[in-house]
Design an enzyme around this catalytic site. Structure first.
Site, PDB file in Angstrom:
ATOM      1  N   ASP A   1      -5.599  -3.018  10.967  1.00  0.00           N
ATOM      2  CA  ASP A   1      -5.207  -2.088   9.903  1.00  0.00           C
ATOM      3  C   ASP A   1      -4.370  -0.942  10.463  1.00  0.00           C
ATOM      4  O   ASP A   1      -4.423   0.175   9.944  1.00  0.00           O
ATOM      5  CB  ASP A   1      -6.422  -1.547   9.134  1.00  0.00           C
ATOM      6  CG  ASP A   1      -6.029  -0.959   7.781  1.00  0.00           C
ATOM      7  OD1 ASP A   1      -4.902  -1.228   7.324  1.00  0.00           O
ATOM      8  OD2 ASP A   1      -6.844  -0.221   7.199  1.00  0.00           O
TER       9      ASP A   1
ATOM     10  N   ALA B   1      -3.515   8.506   4.277  1.00  0.00           N
ATOM     11  CA  ALA B   1      -4.565   7.717   4.938  1.00  0.00           C
ATOM     12  C   ALA B   1      -3.910   6.701   5.870  1.00  0.00           C
ATOM     13  O   ALA B   1      -2.932   6.063   5.494  1.00  0.00           O
ATOM     14  CB  ALA B   1      -5.394   6.994   3.897  1.00  0.00           C
TER      15      ALA B   1
ATOM     16  N   LYS C   1      -2.975 -10.244  -1.473  1.00  0.00           N
ATOM     17  CA  LYS C   1      -3.751  -9.027  -1.237  1.00  0.00           C
ATOM     18  C   LYS C   1      -4.106  -8.366  -2.558  1.00  0.00           C
ATOM     19  O   LYS C   1      -3.235  -8.096  -3.388  1.00  0.00           O
ATOM     20  CB  LYS C   1      -2.939  -8.051  -0.374  1.00  0.00           C
ATOM     21  CG  LYS C   1      -3.629  -6.711  -0.095  1.00  0.00           C
ATOM     22  CD  LYS C   1      -4.830  -6.833   0.820  1.00  0.00           C
ATOM     23  CE  LYS C   1      -5.597  -5.527   0.966  1.00  0.00           C
ATOM     24  NZ  LYS C   1      -5.114  -4.675   2.030  1.00  0.00           N
TER      25      LYS C   1
ATOM     26  N   HIS D   1      -8.959  -5.267  -0.483  1.00  0.00           N
ATOM     27  CA  HIS D   1      -9.309  -3.878  -0.158  1.00  0.00           C
ATOM     28  C   HIS D   1     -10.538  -3.567  -1.012  1.00  0.00           C
ATOM     29  O   HIS D   1     -10.421  -3.356  -2.217  1.00  0.00           O
ATOM     30  CB  HIS D   1      -8.150  -2.921  -0.484  1.00  0.00           C
ATOM     31  CG  HIS D   1      -8.451  -1.505  -0.099  1.00  0.00           C
ATOM     32  ND1 HIS D   1      -7.842  -0.857   0.955  1.00  0.00           N
ATOM     33  CD2 HIS D   1      -9.354  -0.623  -0.594  1.00  0.00           C
ATOM     34  CE1 HIS D   1      -8.350   0.359   1.081  1.00  0.00           C
ATOM     35  NE2 HIS D   1      -9.267   0.533   0.137  1.00  0.00           N
TER      36      HIS D   1
ATOM     37  N   HIS E   1       1.941   6.573   9.922  1.00  0.00           N
ATOM     38  CA  HIS E   1       2.623   7.549   9.067  1.00  0.00           C
ATOM     39  C   HIS E   1       3.248   8.575  10.006  1.00  0.00           C
ATOM     40  O   HIS E   1       2.602   8.973  10.990  1.00  0.00           O
ATOM     41  CB  HIS E   1       1.628   8.275   8.153  1.00  0.00           C
ATOM     42  CG  HIS E   1       0.993   7.399   7.112  1.00  0.00           C
ATOM     43  ND1 HIS E   1       1.625   7.065   5.935  1.00  0.00           N
ATOM     44  CD2 HIS E   1      -0.211   6.795   7.075  1.00  0.00           C
ATOM     45  CE1 HIS E   1       0.823   6.287   5.210  1.00  0.00           C
ATOM     46  NE2 HIS E   1      -0.305   6.101   5.883  1.00  0.00           N
TER      47      HIS E   1
ATOM     48  N   HIS F   1      -0.069  -3.023   8.973  1.00  0.00           N
ATOM     49  CA  HIS F   1       1.025  -2.446   8.176  1.00  0.00           C
ATOM     50  C   HIS F   1       2.208  -2.232   9.102  1.00  0.00           C
ATOM     51  O   HIS F   1       2.155  -1.376   9.989  1.00  0.00           O
ATOM     52  CB  HIS F   1       0.591  -1.107   7.558  1.00  0.00           C
ATOM     53  CG  HIS F   1      -0.576  -1.245   6.635  1.00  0.00           C
ATOM     54  ND1 HIS F   1      -0.442  -1.413   5.284  1.00  0.00           N
ATOM     55  CD2 HIS F   1      -1.912  -1.294   6.887  1.00  0.00           C
ATOM     56  CE1 HIS F   1      -1.640  -1.553   4.731  1.00  0.00           C
ATOM     57  NE2 HIS F   1      -2.548  -1.482   5.682  1.00  0.00           N
ATOM     58  N   LEU F   2       3.256  -3.018   8.884  1.00  0.00           N
ATOM     59  CA  LEU F   2       4.451  -2.874   9.734  1.00  0.00           C
ATOM     60  C   LEU F   2       5.505  -1.990   9.085  1.00  0.00           C
ATOM     61  O   LEU F   2       6.506  -1.660   9.713  1.00  0.00           O
ATOM     62  CB  LEU F   2       5.039  -4.247  10.072  1.00  0.00           C
ATOM     63  CG  LEU F   2       4.164  -5.148  10.949  1.00  0.00           C
ATOM     64  CD1 LEU F   2       4.866  -6.483  11.210  1.00  0.00           C
ATOM     65  CD2 LEU F   2       3.804  -4.475  12.268  1.00  0.00           C
ATOM     66  N   ARG F   3       5.296  -1.638   7.797  1.00  0.00           N
ATOM     67  CA  ARG F   3       6.241  -0.775   7.075  1.00  0.00           C
ATOM     68  C   ARG F   3       7.621  -1.419   6.968  1.00  0.00           C
ATOM     69  O   ARG F   3       7.767  -2.616   7.083  1.00  0.00           O
ATOM     70  CB  ARG F   3       6.331   0.621   7.731  1.00  0.00           C
ATOM     71  CG  ARG F   3       4.987   1.285   8.022  1.00  0.00           C
ATOM     72  CD  ARG F   3       4.165   1.509   6.790  1.00  0.00           C
ATOM     73  NE  ARG F   3       3.057   2.426   7.043  1.00  0.00           N
ATOM     74  CZ  ARG F   3       1.928   2.436   6.347  1.00  0.00           C
ATOM     75  NH1 ARG F   3       1.742   1.571   5.365  1.00  0.00           N
ATOM     76  NH2 ARG F   3       0.982   3.302   6.605  1.00  0.00           N
TER      77      ARG F   3
ATOM     78  N   HIS G   1      -4.559  -8.142  10.062  1.00  0.00           N
ATOM     79  CA  HIS G   1      -4.308  -7.105   9.049  1.00  0.00           C
ATOM     80  C   HIS G   1      -3.514  -5.973   9.682  1.00  0.00           C
ATOM     81  O   HIS G   1      -4.055  -5.189  10.463  1.00  0.00           O
ATOM     82  CB  HIS G   1      -5.647  -6.553   8.514  1.00  0.00           C
ATOM     83  CG  HIS G   1      -5.491  -5.539   7.419  1.00  0.00           C
ATOM     84  ND1 HIS G   1      -6.211  -5.603   6.248  1.00  0.00           N
ATOM     85  CD2 HIS G   1      -4.711  -4.428   7.311  1.00  0.00           C
ATOM     86  CE1 HIS G   1      -5.877  -4.582   5.477  1.00  0.00           C
ATOM     87  NE2 HIS G   1      -4.971  -3.855   6.102  1.00  0.00           N
TER      88      HIS G   1
ATOM     89  N   HIS H   1     -11.085  -4.757   6.574  1.00  0.00           N
ATOM     90  CA  HIS H   1     -11.511  -3.495   7.226  1.00  0.00           C
ATOM     91  C   HIS H   1     -12.879  -3.004   6.758  1.00  0.00           C
ATOM     92  O   HIS H   1     -13.000  -1.953   6.153  1.00  0.00           O
ATOM     93  CB  HIS H   1     -10.449  -2.399   7.063  1.00  0.00           C
ATOM     94  CG  HIS H   1      -9.779  -2.331   5.709  1.00  0.00           C
ATOM     95  ND1 HIS H   1     -10.466  -2.242   4.520  1.00  0.00           N
ATOM     96  CD2 HIS H   1      -8.476  -2.342   5.366  1.00  0.00           C
ATOM     97  CE1 HIS H   1      -9.611  -2.187   3.522  1.00  0.00           C
ATOM     98  NE2 HIS H   1      -8.390  -2.253   4.013  1.00  0.00           N
TER      99      HIS H   1
HETATM  100  O1  DOR Z   1      -5.801   3.985   5.751  1.00  0.00           O
HETATM  101  C1  DOR Z   1      -5.130   3.175   5.139  1.00  0.00           C
HETATM  102  N1  DOR Z   1      -3.786   3.154   5.230  1.00  0.00           N
HETATM  103  N2  DOR Z   1      -5.749   2.295   4.333  1.00  0.00           N
HETATM  104  C2  DOR Z   1      -5.071   1.476   3.526  1.00  0.00           C
HETATM  105  O2  DOR Z   1      -5.696   0.745   2.802  1.00  0.00           O
HETATM  106  C3  DOR Z   1      -3.590   1.531   3.459  1.00  0.00           C
HETATM  107  C4  DOR Z   1      -3.023   2.082   4.684  1.00  0.00           C
HETATM  108  C5  DOR Z   1      -1.584   2.462   4.557  1.00  0.00           C
HETATM  109  O3  DOR Z   1      -0.790   1.667   4.056  1.00  0.00           O
HETATM  110  O4  DOR Z   1      -1.221   3.569   4.999  1.00  0.00           O
HETATM  111 ZN    ZN Z   2      -4.558  -1.932   5.430  1.00  0.00          ZN
END
Ligand code: DOR
Ligand code: ZN
Length: 345
Positions: A248, A264, A100, A137, A252, A16-18, A14, A175
């Site tokens: 996870d 988040a 997802k 989620h 950001h 997030h590579l953006r 899991h 998560h």
């Molecule tokens: O903290 C988080 N950030 N939880 C998520 O479910 C999404 C993720 C994000 O994409 O920033």
């Molecule tokens: Zn996530």
């Protein structure tokens, strides 16, 4: 005292590579540690069809540092009107490894998510039939419900009935952060698994309010009270094949976190394995790290175990306060701390 451990190459189930500049900045951290990763589809716009999944996979491959040996596993983002035929085609063609489910408005870029799971009936039947995993989620989105209770309420009100209604559906509760989620997964059959992040093994909700508001300790699901951290930790180190590594990691840019309404997400990719090693070491079960990091996930997904190994040495490593890549500045998990394990290149 063990001074070094070598384990089969792990995967991240899991992450997030953006996209764009952020993708280029962060993908190397994941590719350096993991052979494969389940890549979250919550881009703007989200990855909802096969063409978008293929295009995103190509952008990831194009962004890898030279010499990387890394396979992104793509995920379809479910909306209320997800087309079962399109999703099944993506799975059968090897583009999508899973779907997802974001409840609409549960987290970052989930506005297009599912408003009511009953809208997915046809799709879930198809997924059950073809063996395609559903990644969830697991938080309710009702604002009347306390944010610290949203996962436990989801487990009781949504996940329980879902598992009863689709007994042949493979589900990963992503998560997990609560004793309730860990207990539910533990008590379920072999088709129900869960990923666990480093932060939910290491911090409790005090970290978010430690001497002031700490945006870099804020992610969703939000860290819970200590008894939940301990329950999740027990599940992770138990050796049960139902629990596996999913960072996870959710980067950001610093300004998006340090803001009146901060995003988040915790960027843990740079020292993820070191962070998990700390936990297994503290629990005296370093010998179980390999199962959690490298074996339980592929077995759950029905994929081959990786060839090759990685080695961690008991050596101090200081995590930078900020990671700067081009114009981007991102604060990593453990910023400024010294960890006791180091991944050997
Ligand atoms: O903290 C988080 N950030 N939880 C998520 O479910 C999404 C993720 C994000 O994409 O920033
Ligand atoms: Zn996530």
């Amino acid at each position: 005292m063990t001074s070094q451990i070598t384990i089969r190459r792990p995967d991240d189930w899991h992450v997030h590579l953006r996209d764009g500049e952020m993708l280029k900045a962060v993908v190397g951290y994941t590719a350096r540690q993991f052979a494969r990763a389940i890549v979250m589809p919550n881009l703007t716009p989200p990855v909802v069809n096969v063409a978008a999944g293929e295009a995103y996979r190509q952008r990831i491959l194009d962004s890898l540092p030279a010499g990387s040996d890394f396979t992104p596993l793509m995920v379809a983002y479910l909306t209320d009107d997800a087309d079962p035929e399109e999703i099944a085609r993506g799975y059968e063609q090897g583009v999508f490894a899973a779907c997802k489910l974001y409840p609409a408005h549960a987290t970052t870029n989930s506005a297009h998510g599912v408003t009511d799971i009953r809208k997915l009936t046809g799709l879930l039947e198809t997924m059950q039939r073809i063996g395609m995993p559903l990644l969830i989620h697991g938080e309710v989105t009702d604002r009347e419900i306390d944010i610290f209770d949203r996962e436990a309420v989801f487990v009781e009100q949504v996940l329980g009935p879902l598992v009863r209604d689709y007994p042949g559906l493979k589900i990963v509760l992503e998560h997990i952060t609560t004793a309730e989620a860990a207990a539910f997964v533990e008590a379920s059959g072999p088709l129900i698994g869960a990923t666990i992040t480093p932060q939910h093994l290491i911090i409790n909700r005090n970290a978010i309010f430690d001497g002031g508001i700490r945006p870099h300790a804020y992610c969703l699901p939000v860290a819970k009270r200590e008894r939940h951290r301990l329950a999740v930790r027990k599940a992770a180190v138990s050796g049960s094949p139902k629990f596996f590594l999913g960072t996870d990691s959710a980067p950001h840019a610093i300004g998006r976190k340090e803001a009146a309404c901060g995003c988040a997400g915790i960027f843990n990719a740079p020292f993820a394995l070191e962070s998990y090693a700390k936990v297994f070491d503290e629990e005296g079960v370093l010998d179980r790290l390999e199962g959690f990091a490298s074996e339980h996930g592929p077995r759950f997904y029905g994929l081959p175990l990786n060839e090759g190994t990685v080695t961690l040495k008991r050596e101090e490593v200081t995590v930078p306060e900020v990671i700067a890549e081009g114009d981007l500045r991102i604060v990593p998990f453990h910023a400024g701390e010294t960890l006791q394990w180091r991944l050997v290149d």
